[in-house]
Design a protein around this motif. Sequence first.
Motif, PDB file in Angstrom:
ATOM      1  N   UNK A 102      -1.215   4.835   9.319  1.00  0.00           N
ATOM      2  CA  UNK A 102       0.212   5.200   9.434  1.00  0.00           C
ATOM      3  C   UNK A 102       0.795   5.548   8.065  1.00  0.00           C
ATOM      4  N   UNK A 103       0.452   4.776   7.044  1.00  0.00           N
ATOM      5  CA  UNK A 103       0.935   5.070   5.687  1.00  0.00           C
ATOM      6  C   UNK A 103       0.439   6.438   5.230  1.00  0.00           C
ATOM      7  N   UNK A 104      -0.824   6.744   5.509  1.00  0.00           N
ATOM      8  CA  UNK A 104      -1.387   8.030   5.090  1.00  0.00           C
ATOM      9  C   UNK A 104      -0.679   9.191   5.782  1.00  0.00           C
ATOM     10  N   UNK A 105      -0.450   9.068   7.082  1.00  0.00           N
ATOM     11  CA  UNK A 105       0.239  10.146   7.799  1.00  0.00           C
ATOM     12  C   UNK A 105       1.687  10.277   7.351  1.00  0.00           C
ATOM     13  N   UNK A 106       2.321   9.165   7.002  1.00  0.00           N
ATOM     14  CA  UNK A 106       3.719   9.211   6.567  1.00  0.00           C
ATOM     15  C   UNK A 106       3.855   9.848   5.188  1.00  0.00           C
ATOM     16  N   UNK A 123      -4.766  11.687   2.881  1.00  0.00           N
ATOM     17  CA  UNK A 123      -5.904  11.609   3.806  1.00  0.00           C
ATOM     18  C   UNK A 123      -6.364  10.159   3.950  1.00  0.00           C
ATOM     19  N   UNK A 124      -6.682   9.774   5.179  1.00  0.00           N
ATOM     20  CA  UNK A 124      -7.184   8.420   5.438  1.00  0.00           C
ATOM     21  C   UNK A 124      -8.614   8.506   5.959  1.00  0.00           C
ATOM     22  N   UNK A 125      -9.484   7.648   5.413  1.00  0.00           N
ATOM     23  CA  UNK A 125     -10.870   7.547   5.891  1.00  0.00           C
ATOM     24  C   UNK A 125     -11.173   6.077   6.170  1.00  0.00           C
ATOM     25  N   UNK A 126     -11.908   5.843   7.249  1.00  0.00           N
ATOM     26  CA  UNK A 126     -12.318   4.484   7.620  1.00  0.00           C
ATOM     27  C   UNK A 126     -13.805   4.336   7.297  1.00  0.00           C
ATOM     28  N   UNK A 127     -14.161   3.579   6.264  1.00  0.00           N
ATOM     29  CA  UNK A 127     -15.579   3.474   5.871  1.00  0.00           C
ATOM     30  C   UNK A 127     -16.425   2.652   6.841  1.00  0.00           C
ATOM     31  N   UNK A 128     -15.815   1.940   7.787  1.00  0.00           N
ATOM     32  CA  UNK A 128     -16.594   1.097   8.695  1.00  0.00           C
ATOM     33  C   UNK A 128     -17.484   1.922   9.617  1.00  0.00           C
ATOM     34  N   UNK A 129     -17.135   3.197   9.830  1.00  0.00           N
ATOM     35  CA  UNK A 129     -17.986   4.040  10.672  1.00  0.00           C
ATOM     36  C   UNK A 129     -19.233   4.505   9.936  1.00  0.00           C
ATOM     37  N   UNK A 167       0.834  -1.205   0.000  1.00  0.00           N
ATOM     38  CA  UNK A 167       0.000   0.000   0.000  1.00  0.00           C
ATOM     39  C   UNK A 167       0.871   1.259   0.000  1.00  0.00           C
ATOM     40  N   UNK A 168       1.958   1.210   0.738  1.00  0.00           N
ATOM     41  CA  UNK A 168       2.876   2.355   0.760  1.00  0.00           C
ATOM     42  C   UNK A 168       3.432   2.624  -0.644  1.00  0.00           C
TER      43      UNK A 168
END
Length: 334
Positions: free
Chosen positions: A279-283, A287-293, A238-239
Amino acid sequence: MGCYLEDYRARVGTWAGRTSWRSVRGGDRFGHGSCLGNTILCAAALAVLLIISGVEQNPGPGSENILQVLCNVCDRNLKSGTQCDTCGRWFHNSCGNVKAHMVESGRWCCDRCRWDRLRQLEEKLENALHQIEDLKRQNKRLEEQLRGAAAGCEVSGRDTAQKLQGGAECLVLGDSIIRDVGTDHGNIKVECFPGIRTEQLQRVMENRNFGNPDTVIIHVGTNDLRRTANLDYVMGDVYALVQKARTKFPISKLVLSGVLRRRDVSWRRIGALNDRYDWVARTTGVTFVDPNSWIDDRDFSRDRLHINRGGAKRLGKLYHRVCGFDGGGQKLNE
């Protein structure tokens, strides 16, 4: 008294004859002999006068006529010394601090000329520094103009790409989970690749042209969970994918979407993988989004592996907001 016939004729004849006779008869007294004697007498008298008056013939230059050269430092008579090549003044070697190697080199300048030369060089250096500062200011203005022009070109190119893509400003790349997320949102374009893994999506991204959308959302990783048990391997892929996306879409906003929960994978494993995505997104600065919410249990189909139409609508709404659109499909001011 006897005489020659010619003499007689001269005496009693014509006036010309009498004149000729007189000149012949008087030649002994007034001829060339008397003139030569007078010349000798005058020369002798002149010589006597010169001797009496004490005047020497061609006396030559006296000692007082010799040019006096003075040292420019001590003002004393200069018998030997060195001349400055710049100003032409003379100096004793001791007064002018003239070294032997300077004399041998053939060129020497006095201290005054050296200081004048140094002052001129300092003035030139100061002028050069001012010119450098002016050039820096001009360069800064040109850089600002170039940045402005580049920004204008980026906006123009982005608008052109949007027109070519039918006005799409948000591009979603991923597996079969995202198939229907753009159905109710005309500003979202979906590129779905069922069963694709992270490394495969990277190769697709290299070989295909997706234009220059405002936002690119990447949803991948579900199929990688079944390939390996090591989540760090998935995180590494992913990175690399995000780095490739940054190169592929240099002016687009990148969003990394987390993996949705599914029946055949535990919640704990899904959460651990999404933590690595974060962690990959912040590095990488995306932007990172979690669709489970946003997705409930009722949003899944019967196989509990894919989302139904309601789930696709809710996921599309999430992506719609991440892209910066309001409820009417208009771009929000960031």
